[in-house]
Write a protein that holds these residues in place. Sequence first.
Motif, mmCIF file in Angstrom:
data_model
loop_
_atom_site.group_PDB
_atom_site.id
_atom_site.type_symbol
_atom_site.label_atom_id
_atom_site.label_comp_id
_atom_site.label_asym_id
_atom_site.label_seq_id
_atom_site.Cartn_x
_atom_site.Cartn_y
_atom_site.Cartn_z
ATOM 1 N N VAL A 1 -79.835 45.953 -2.305
ATOM 2 C CA VAL A 1 -79.035 45.837 -1.087
ATOM 3 C C VAL A 1 -77.595 45.599 -1.517
ATOM 4 O O VAL A 1 -77.317 44.713 -2.331
ATOM 5 N N LEU B 1 -78.325 45.343 7.831
ATOM 6 C CA LEU B 1 -79.289 44.482 7.140
ATOM 7 C C LEU B 1 -79.897 43.477 8.120
ATOM 8 O O LEU B 1 -81.115 43.285 8.132
ATOM 9 N N LEU C 1 -85.346 49.483 0.502
ATOM 10 C CA LEU C 1 -84.331 48.496 0.119
ATOM 11 C C LEU C 1 -84.990 47.236 -0.413
ATOM 12 O O LEU C 1 -86.069 46.853 0.032
ATOM 13 N N ARG C 2 -84.294 46.540 -1.289
ATOM 14 C CA ARG C 2 -84.824 45.369 -1.998
ATOM 15 C C ARG C 2 -84.643 44.096 -1.161
ATOM 16 O O ARG C 2 -83.848 43.216 -1.491
ATOM 17 N N ASN D 1 -82.630 41.256 -3.065
ATOM 18 C CA ASN D 1 -82.376 41.531 -4.484
ATOM 19 C C ASN D 1 -82.991 40.462 -5.403
ATOM 20 O O ASN D 1 -82.345 39.981 -6.334
ATOM 21 N N THR E 1 -87.618 49.918 -5.025
ATOM 22 C CA THR E 1 -86.595 49.905 -3.981
ATOM 23 C C THR E 1 -85.199 49.813 -4.591
ATOM 24 O O THR E 1 -85.028 49.422 -5.741
ATOM 25 N N LYS E 2 -84.204 50.149 -3.777
ATOM 26 C CA LYS E 2 -82.805 50.112 -4.202
ATOM 27 C C LYS E 2 -82.183 48.765 -3.830
ATOM 28 O O LYS E 2 -82.510 48.192 -2.796
#
Length: 172
Positions: free
Chosen positions: A20, A27, A55-56, A72, A17-18
């Motif tokens: 945030v 979010l 997303l992380r 994250n 995941t990417k």
Amino acid sequence: MARDIVIWPNKVLSTPTKPVTDFGENLTKLLEEMFDAMKEAEGIGIAANQVGVPLRCSWVGREDGTFFEIINPQILEKSGPVTLEEGCLSVPEQYERTPRFHKVKVKYQDRAGEWHELEVEGRLAHVLQHEIDHLDGHVFVDHLSNLKRSLILEKMKKLQKAMKRHKDKDKE
């Protein structure tokens, strides 16, 4: 409103995941939808990619039945190898003994972007490792033997086909 949970081997589950970077309304909305999906499925954790969002961020359940979000996250330390039975909302009704660590130290952000560190052991350490694995593009079946993984894969493919037939029928 709860989002649909993605079933393994969907590609979004095997892709890291990417991070945030936007800690705003989007979010908050995503976290609420993830929480609803997790509660509806009676889960003890859920990662954003399990609802198709790369997303992380994730929800993690404590032993007292409460939940907190991790954004994250990074595992800083781990110790005490242990093997525990594990399941997953994206691999429904499949449970296998999975190697993890008894104790972990994790650094993560909350929904406001504030950093926290947490050192835990036991079940909470297990759930944290499971959810962070998701964010890194891994599902618990990745830790299993090829034979066990292939047997579970066949079951998940059948489930995906059945779910598609059900959705197609609903559209009629």
